[in-house]
Design an enzyme around this catalytic site. Structure first.
Site, PDB file in Angstrom:
ATOM      1  N   THR A 221     -35.882  10.861  71.609  1.00 22.71           N
ATOM      2  CA  THR A 221     -36.571  11.973  72.271  1.00 22.71           C
ATOM      3  C   THR A 221     -35.689  13.212  72.414  1.00 22.71           C
ATOM      4  OG1 THR A 221     -36.001  10.995  74.391  1.00 22.71           O
ATOM      5  CG2 THR A 221     -38.187  10.515  73.513  1.00 22.71           C
TER       6      THR A 221
ATOM      7  N   GLU B  55     -10.679  14.227  51.528  1.00 22.52           N
ATOM      8  CA  GLU B  55     -10.060  15.240  52.381  1.00 22.52           C
ATOM      9  C   GLU B  55      -8.631  14.796  52.707  1.00 22.52           C
ATOM     10  OE1 GLU B  55     -12.364  16.144  55.848  1.00 22.52           O
ATOM     11  OE2 GLU B  55     -14.053  16.910  54.676  1.00 22.52           O
TER      12      GLU B  55
ATOM     13  N   HIS C  65      -4.274  16.654  61.285  1.00 25.81           N
ATOM     14  CA  HIS C  65      -3.153  15.845  61.784  1.00 25.81           C
ATOM     15  C   HIS C  65      -3.636  14.462  62.186  1.00 25.81           C
ATOM     16  CE1 HIS C  65       0.626  14.903  63.728  1.00 25.81           C
ATOM     17  NE2 HIS C  65      -0.064  14.454  64.757  1.00 25.81           N
TER      18      HIS C  65
END
Lengths: 401, 299
Positions: free
Chosen positions: B17, B213, B255
């Site tokens: 909801t 990444e 990091h």
């Protein structure tokens, strides 16, 4: 990065009942002298700055009497470590160390949870020593659901070849340290060196605690301590970084900003959403462009933050262009972002007919975004028919000398 | 075929909801996803878009068989909702929120491992098996712009960039079998190495694309798996963030506190070890589509 100052870290350890060397904090030579006199022993003086490498930087000094402590403190207070000014000095009992050990709790992505690292070759350069003698660093993945119990610490002590009273002492210490790690939502708790004294006691001689930015909502007081010293992890904030940080803190529920200023850049940058920011920055640099900053913001009702941040970014002198936008969005409405950017351009008096502005947006709300952009003459607006790389190329061309 | 998700997968939505959920559950339904129930504590007995809403995961599971639960829940409530789904034994739990405290993520992942539940995320944008079903964000309100059925399986640490690459492939006429956004956080439940075997076993998938990444050792682990012969199909990869290596250490970006890993986590090293494993690594975004075409032509 959210590194506590060492005195705050020591307090967290003390609260968990961990025995420590005696210590105090001085913000003047007179205070250091008084503290050393009260401790009645030789002391170590450490600059209280939120960065590592203090030993190498000469920011840790030794004094055998209060007068020496005063002199060393006066010198420390007059200098910087990295770019951080030294405002206070930790005055700590100097230990008679028989063996320097190393202990840390941190997260290991491969283990999907915390790990304990322990070594009997502590001191500086633990990493390099472990490289030379790989067996010297013990590693234990920890079950978060069970925690880390004293017997597991004793097992580590035995495996490391320790004998006698130091075995139970290390077991207790590591279990307590893990409670600190959990209790304050740390990313890192590191003791280096962990001193085994000539008298056979085990005492943390230096402590580093990095908190989890993402859990600071549970630790308001610790967050306030951080705010006094905040920086990017290796230097204090620049004025622009501080301004953006204030904008970010002003509404914690409208997306979180990550920001970094690059002093020698000249292209303002606001390509958002994790991987896209990294990708576009890399692309920009490899094409010979010089970003003035890195910027990212997480999902949320963030139009106002984008507006305020963009205004702050555009005020930087010497800018030669702006690239903003991102990858194709799944969640975020791009018209809200474009509206925030266009308002900022207008309110800062930036005219895209003279100052190159390249936007690349795709995703929900693109029709509205296109309309907003169309009403700003000189603004280059690209959509999904142009790749992110294509847009980055365009700003480099437009700002090329 | 596809992996993890198809048109028969029965999906539970926790936090159904909420504002984000209200939007995306409609998109999921329009795409054909089989959403069977929602959970919203205190709103049990309500309906949302014709979907019955329950007060708890357990009460929903009494009425419905569920294969996947997706959490549209803000980060600070993820620990509770995630553990609720894990303890109830939902086979696959998808956590979309970014900014989940690390200790909370660790606890959910630890319990999930103990009870044998697969977790996707945190900070995943979800997944999509084009033409069949989607869970979470991929494609937003216009999935057909970015995705179409086809032979490329995608795994991405960045939800947005995985969608971006999918869109470039779709524009080039190349479709996807399944796209999985594994999440950008330090601690996540499902990694490249967990999904490669699934894509290996999926006959529709002919080529896999990985978006990596900086930080962690996920891409390195994938390279080791490939080199050991654990994956036989061609792979194309892109690793963002190599420029970070030239910035001073200790920056806010990427990091991970990897004290002893040495150069583990450096994008340049990830690219090198992937190339050693015969992965086609793109240096620029616009090289990805040509490399995927080349890989498809090779099989």
């Amino acid at each position: 990065m959210a590194r506590l100052l060492e005195n705050d870290s020591l307090s967290l350890l003390a609260n968990e009942g961990i025995r420590l060397p005696r210590w105090g904090v001085a913000s003047s030579a007179v205070e250091a002298e008084a503290t050393a006199a009260r401790l009645k022993c030789a002391v170590v003086l450490k600059a209280l700055v939120p960065v590592g490498g203090r030993g190498k930087a000469g920011a840790i000094r030794s004094a055998s009497n209060p007068a020496e402590a005063a002199a060393a403190t006066a010198e420390l207070l007059a200098r910087h470590v990295g770019e951080f000014p030294v405002r206070r000095v930790l005055v700590m009992e100097r230990l008679q160390i028989a063996e320097e050990q190393f202990a840390s709790f941190t997260f290991d992505p491969a283990a999907k949870g915390p790990v304990l690292l322990f070594s009997r070759s502590g001191g500086v350069e633990v990493e390099r020593q472990a490289g030379r003698a790989p067996g010297s660093l013990l590693r234990r993945a920890i079950s978060v659901t069970r925690g880390f119990r004293p017997f597991e610490g004793r097992d580590v002590a035995v495996e490391a070849g320790l004998r006698g009273s130091v075995v139970p002492a290390l077991g207790q210490l590591l279990a307590s340290l893990y409670r600190v790690f959990r209790g304050c939502d740390a990313r890192l708790v590191e003791i280096n060196p962990l001193a085994l004294t000539v008298a056979g006691e085990l005492l943390p001689a230096a402590v580093v605690i990095d908190l989890d930015d993402q859990a600071l909502f549970r630790h308001i007081e610790l967050g306030d301590k951080l705010a006094e010293e905040e920086g990017t992890g290796f230097r204090p904030f620049t004025p622009l970084e501080r301004r953006i940080h204030e904008i970010d803190r002003s509404d914690p529920h409208a997306g979180a900003i990550r920001f970094l200023e690059f002093p020698d850049g000249d292209i303002a940058f606001m390509v958002t959403s994790g991987g896209a920011a990294l990708t576009a920055l890399g692309q920009l640099i490899s094409l010979g462009g010089r970003p003035a900053n890195a910027f990212d913001i997480t999902a949320g009702q963030n139009e106002e933050k984008i507006y305020l941040a963009m205004r702050a970014i555009l005020r930087r002198p010497g800018l030669r262009g702006l690239i903003a936008g991102g990858n194709v969005k799944n969640f975020a409405r791009v018209d809200l972002q474009v509206r925030g950017i266009v308002r900022a351009l207008r309110d800062e008096g930036v005219d895209p007919r003279r100052f190159p502005v390249v936007l690349r947006f795709a995703g929900p709300g693109i029709e509205e975004a296109r309309e907003i952009a169309r009403n700003v003459s000189g603004l280059e607006f690209y959509e999904d028919e142009t790749s992110l790389e294509g847009a980055v190329r365009r700003i480099v061309e437009r700002t090329g000398r | 075929m596809s992996i993890l998700l198809d048109s028969t997968s029965r999906v539970l939505v926790q936090g159904i909801t909420g504002r984000e959920a209200a939007l995306h559950v409609r998109y999921m339904l329009e795409y054909g996803t089989c959403v069977v129930a929602g959970v919203s504590p205190g709103k049990g007995g309500d309906e949302f878009a014709g979907i019955p809403v329950y007060d708890s995961v357990r009460s929903a599971l009494k009425e419905h068989a569920v294969d996947v639960s997706v959490l549209f829940v803000p980060s600070r409530f993820v620990r509770d909702a995630g553990l609720e789904a894990v303890e109830a034994g939902v086979p696959l739990v998808v956590i979309l929120a970014e900014g989940v405290p690390h200790h909370d993520a660790a606890e959910i992942l630890a319990r999930a491992r103990e009870v044998g539940v697969r977790v996707l995320g945190p900070n995943s944008q979800g997944m999509i098996s084009p033409g069949k079903a989607k869970v979470g964000g991929p494609g937003g309100d216009r999935p057909d712009l970015m995705f179409r059925p086809g032979p490329v399986g995608l795994i991405s640490r960045s939800g947005g960039m995985g969608a971006e690459v999918s869109m470039a492939l779709t524009k080039a006429g190349i479709g996807q079998s399944t796209y999985v956004a594994i999440g950008g956080d330090l601690l996540i439940g499902t990694e490249f190495t967990d999904l490669l075997p699934l894509f290996e076993a999926d006959p529709e998938t002919r080529v896999v694309f990985l978006f990596g990444e900086p930080g962690t050792g996920r891409e390195e682990a994938a390279a080791r798996m490939i080199r050991r012969g654990g994956f036989g199909k061609p792979i194309v990869a892109f690793i963002a963030g190599e420029f970070l290596e030239n910035l001073p250490r200790g920056l806010h970006f990427g990091h991970t506190g990897a004290l002893i890993e040495g150069d583990l986590g450096r994008p340049s090293r990830k690219k090198a070890v992937l190339r050693e494993a015969a992965v086609r690594v793109a240096d620029h975004l616009d090289e990805i589509v040509p490399l995927v075409k080349e890989a498809l032509a090779s099989v």
